[in-house]
Design a protein around this motif. Structure first.
Motif, PDB file in Angstrom:
ATOM      1  N   PHE A  11       0.796  -1.220   0.000  1.00  0.00           N
ATOM      2  CA  PHE A  11       0.000   0.000   0.000  1.00  0.00           C
ATOM      3  C   PHE A  11       0.837   1.282   0.000  1.00  0.00           C
ATOM      4  N   ALA A  12       2.165   1.165   0.145  1.00  0.00           N
ATOM      5  CA  ALA A  12       3.005   2.366   0.247  1.00  0.00           C
ATOM      6  C   ALA A  12       4.479   2.031   0.063  1.00  0.00           C
ATOM      7  N   GLN A  13       5.262   3.077  -0.190  1.00  0.00           N
ATOM      8  CA  GLN A  13       6.718   2.963  -0.180  1.00  0.00           C
ATOM      9  C   GLN A  13       7.239   3.932   0.868  1.00  0.00           C
ATOM     10  N   VAL A  14       8.108   3.444   1.750  1.00  0.00           N
ATOM     11  CA  VAL A  14       8.648   4.248   2.834  1.00  0.00           C
ATOM     12  C   VAL A  14      10.155   4.390   2.616  1.00  0.00           C
ATOM     13  N   LYS A  34      -5.782   1.539  10.621  1.00  0.00           N
ATOM     14  CA  LYS A  34      -4.968   1.489  11.838  1.00  0.00           C
ATOM     15  C   LYS A  34      -3.844   0.473  11.678  1.00  0.00           C
ATOM     16  N   GLU A  35      -4.136  -0.669  11.078  1.00  0.00           N
ATOM     17  CA  GLU A  35      -3.128  -1.714  10.879  1.00  0.00           C
ATOM     18  C   GLU A  35      -1.988  -1.231   9.990  1.00  0.00           C
ATOM     19  N   LYS A  36      -2.335  -0.543   8.908  1.00  0.00           N
ATOM     20  CA  LYS A  36      -1.301  -0.018   7.996  1.00  0.00           C
ATOM     21  C   LYS A  36      -0.459   1.054   8.706  1.00  0.00           C
ATOM     22  N   LEU A  38       0.056   1.395  11.934  1.00  0.00           N
ATOM     23  CA  LEU A  38       0.892   0.731  12.943  1.00  0.00           C
ATOM     24  C   LEU A  38       2.110   0.082  12.306  1.00  0.00           C
ATOM     25  N   GLU A  39       1.915  -0.571  11.184  1.00  0.00           N
ATOM     26  CA  GLU A  39       3.009  -1.239  10.486  1.00  0.00           C
ATOM     27  C   GLU A  39       4.107  -0.233  10.117  1.00  0.00           C
ATOM     28  N   ILE A  40       3.703   0.922   9.604  1.00  0.00           N
ATOM     29  CA  ILE A  40       4.678   1.942   9.214  1.00  0.00           C
ATOM     30  C   ILE A  40       5.341   2.570  10.438  1.00  0.00           C
ATOM     31  N   VAL A  41       4.547   2.972  11.434  1.00  0.00           N
ATOM     32  CA  VAL A  41       5.116   3.618  12.628  1.00  0.00           C
ATOM     33  C   VAL A  41       6.073   2.679  13.351  1.00  0.00           C
ATOM     34  N   ASN A  42       5.743   1.408  13.435  1.00  0.00           N
ATOM     35  CA  ASN A  42       6.644   0.453  14.087  1.00  0.00           C
ATOM     36  C   ASN A  42       7.958   0.335  13.315  1.00  0.00           C
ATOM     37  N   ALA A  43       7.905   0.305  11.990  1.00  0.00           N
ATOM     38  CA  ALA A  43       9.126   0.230  11.172  1.00  0.00           C
ATOM     39  C   ALA A  43       9.960   1.503  11.332  1.00  0.00           C
ATOM     40  N   VAL A  44       9.293   2.649  11.369  1.00  0.00           N
ATOM     41  CA  VAL A  44       9.995   3.924  11.521  1.00  0.00           C
ATOM     42  C   VAL A  44      10.664   4.000  12.887  1.00  0.00           C
ATOM     43  N   ASN A  45       9.946   3.652  13.931  1.00  0.00           N
ATOM     44  CA  ASN A  45      10.524   3.696  15.276  1.00  0.00           C
ATOM     45  C   ASN A  45      11.695   2.731  15.409  1.00  0.00           C
ATOM     46  N   LYS A  46      11.601   1.575  14.787  1.00  0.00           N
ATOM     47  CA  LYS A  46      12.700   0.605  14.822  1.00  0.00           C
ATOM     48  C   LYS A  46      13.923   1.166  14.084  1.00  0.00           C
ATOM     49  N   SER A  67      -7.882  10.242  11.685  1.00  0.00           N
ATOM     50  CA  SER A  67      -6.943  10.897  12.590  1.00  0.00           C
ATOM     51  C   SER A  67      -7.066  10.411  14.031  1.00  0.00           C
ATOM     52  N   GLU A  68      -8.193   9.858  14.399  1.00  0.00           N
ATOM     53  CA  GLU A  68      -8.370   9.381  15.773  1.00  0.00           C
ATOM     54  C   GLU A  68      -7.444   8.210  16.102  1.00  0.00           C
ATOM     55  N   ILE A  69      -6.960   7.484  15.087  1.00  0.00           N
ATOM     56  CA  ILE A  69      -6.045   6.371  15.370  1.00  0.00           C
ATOM     57  C   ILE A  69      -4.675   6.869  15.814  1.00  0.00           C
ATOM     58  N   MET A  70      -4.398   8.159  15.608  1.00  0.00           N
ATOM     59  CA  MET A  70      -3.101   8.699  16.025  1.00  0.00           C
ATOM     60  C   MET A  70      -2.888   8.532  17.520  1.00  0.00           C
TER      61      MET A  70
END
Length: 122
Positions: A11-14, A34-36, A38-46, A67-70
């Motif tokens: 769904f994206a390129q990071v 929310k799942e997508k 979370l997947e990106i934020v977890n990769a970024v934080n790692k 925006s509420e999932i933030m």
């Protein structure tokens, strides 16, 4: 400015740079779930570990983001959030709501280059 890593999702390129990350969502993506997110934020934080970073989120006019999932995302190391999207009155209202869920610096741009210049000021 060097690209340090790139991750490709269905769904994206990071793309990871020294101090910011560019998340380019697919043009046909209708919703950043929310799942997508979370997947990106977890990769970024790692990737960045304890280092603070700026996130540039580039998405088409038809790509919605709840925006509420933030509130459920670990964003404490994100010092800035830039949204790149075509302009429109409806989009602007969505971004104002999104900004209310983020405590750091927040900006809206119509081009990645403008967002990148902003991100480099941190």
């Amino acid at each position: 400015m060097t690209i340090n890593n790139t991750k490709t999702y269905s769904f994206a390129q990071v793309t990871f740079y020294d101090t910011f990350v560019h998340c380019l969502f697919n043009e046909d993506l209708e919703l950043v779930s929310k799942e997508k997110a979370l997947e990106i934020v977890n990769a970024v934080n790692k990737f960045y570990g304890n280092q603070k970073y700026v996130l540039i989120s580039e998405r088409g006019l038809n790509t919605q983001f709840d925006s509420e999932i933030m509130e459920s995302l670990d964003l404490h190391k994100m010092k800035g959030l830039a949204i790149v999207s075509p302009n429109g009155d409806e989009r602007r209202q969505q971004l104002i709501k999104e900004q209310s869920y983020f405590e750091g610096s927040f900006a809206f741009f119509e081009t990645f280059d403008a967002a990148k210049e902003w991100a480099l000021t941190f």
